[in-house]
Enzyme design. Structure first.
Site, PDB file in Angstrom:
ATOM      1  CG  HIS A 242      51.279  31.862  38.835  1.00 30.31           C
ATOM      2  ND1 HIS A 242      52.286  32.021  39.768  1.00 30.31           N
ATOM      3  CD2 HIS A 242      51.419  30.584  38.356  1.00 30.31           C
ATOM      4  CE1 HIS A 242      52.986  30.911  39.859  1.00 30.31           C
ATOM      5  NE2 HIS A 242      52.497  30.034  39.015  1.00 30.31           N
TER       6      HIS A 242
ATOM      7  CG  ASP B  60      47.374  35.689  41.285  1.00 32.64           C
ATOM      8  OD1 ASP B  60      47.945  34.847  40.559  1.00 32.64           O
ATOM      9  OD2 ASP B  60      47.923  36.172  42.301  1.00 32.64           O
TER      10      ASP B  60
ATOM     11  CG  HIS C 215      50.241  39.786  45.225  1.00 35.04           C
ATOM     12  ND1 HIS C 215      50.684  38.666  45.875  1.00 35.04           N
ATOM     13  CD2 HIS C 215      49.801  39.385  44.019  1.00 35.04           C
ATOM     14  CE1 HIS C 215      50.526  37.610  45.087  1.00 35.04           C
ATOM     15  NE2 HIS C 215      49.978  38.025  43.956  1.00 35.04           N
TER      16      HIS C 215
END
Length: 307
Positions: free
Chosen positions: A63, A65, A264
């Site tokens: 992904h 990020d 996160h």
């Protein structure tokens, strides 16, 4: 030196105060970059770490990020002419993504990358200072968490060594062989030492609760774990394969974690004090709610009493 340097703490969307993911673990001679999100190369400039320091890169999944900083980081390795090989680990199912990111633009590649994908749950890689182990997590795409395990050892006790007349190079021989004959009698390593538990570091990103989360966190001295949501969004967290701060804290308590680092965070939460409050409902130990460009020390070694 054993410490974590936090480059970024955002999740899907960065904010004015949080860059995308990026975490550097200094572990003796190993300097490992985990999940370089977009902007990681720039964040390194503000930290105490340089691209030349890096010995290894670990990607949990593809992904954006967690991986869009790979092109810039890899190109920087070549630009700086890093003189040593840099190992790169990532889910084997994402090899096409890695190759596209590696060659996302034209540049003169001089860095030597040792590309070693993870293709099995529980796969282990021998590194300097221990073993790097990968565990398959529960997320919509193939995702692995990592832990670094240092083998147990012995702490030599000077007063006992002196009592047996053991000094200098003989100490090293005793450590290697496990025993030494001195003045007609045998001295064992156990007689002159105390157990020295190896240290453990764990890195858990983007996952719902599963057995692998607990296996990675087991007895970790330092656990870096995602806490994307608060309990008020627990249904959403379960749907998209993420953890809440409370769940991460419960894992830390059940697994005997010594220092817990939450990170996160979803952009929907401007006030991280709520993460502290929720985590404290489940975890009474050493808690860090990560901020960009902070450094977190690996706790000192556990000390066990001599037998």
């Amino acid at each position: 030196m054993r410490e974590l340097v936090v480059l970024g703490t955002a999740s899907q969307t960065p904010t004015r105060t949080r860059n995308h993911n990026g975490y550097v673990l200094r572990w003796d001679d190993e300097v490992i970059l985990f999940d370089p999100g977009e902007g990681s190369q720039r964040q390194l400039l503000y930290s105490t770490v340089t691209a030349t320091d890096l010995t290894r890169i670990c990607v949990t999944h593809f992904h954006g990020d967690h991986c869009l900083g790979l092109p810039g980081t890899i190109q920087r390795l070549s630009l700086d002419r890093v003189p040593h090989p840099v190992a790169v680990h990532f889910p084997a199912g994402g090899t096409d993504y890695f190759n596209r990111l590696r060659h996302a633009s034209s540049f003169h590649e001089t860095a030597e990358l040792d590309v070693a994908p993870i293709d099995a749950d529980g796969q282990q890689v021998a590194i300097r200072g221990g073993t790097l182990e990968a565990r398959r997590l529960r997320h919509p795409v193939e995702t692995y968490g990592y832990r670094l395990i240092e083998p147990d050892g012995h702490r030599m006790l000077p007063e006992r060594l002196s009592a047996h007349g053991i000094a200098g190079p003989a100490i090293g021989e005793l450590l290697r062989v496990g025993h030494l004959d001195v003045a007609g009698h045998r001295v064992t390593r156990e007689q002159v030492s105390a157990p020295r538990p190896g240290q453990r570091f764990a890195f858990v990103m983007d996952t719902g609760l599963c057995d692998a989360v607990y296996a990675l966190a087991d007895n970790a001295d330092l656990l870096v774990i995602e806490a994307t949501f608060l309990a008020s969004e627990s249904a959403l967290a379960a749907e998209v394969g993420h953890l809440t701060a409370g769940q991460a804290a419960q894992v830390a308590t059940e697994c005997g974690v010594r220092r817990l680092v939450l990170t996160h965070f979803s952009q929907r939460y401007p006030d991280l004090s709520r993460f502290v409050a929720e985590a404290r409902e489940h975890f009474a130990g050493d808690l860090v709610v990560a901020e960009d460009l902070t450094t977190v020390q690996v706790p000192p070694r556990r000390v066990l009493s001599a037998r």
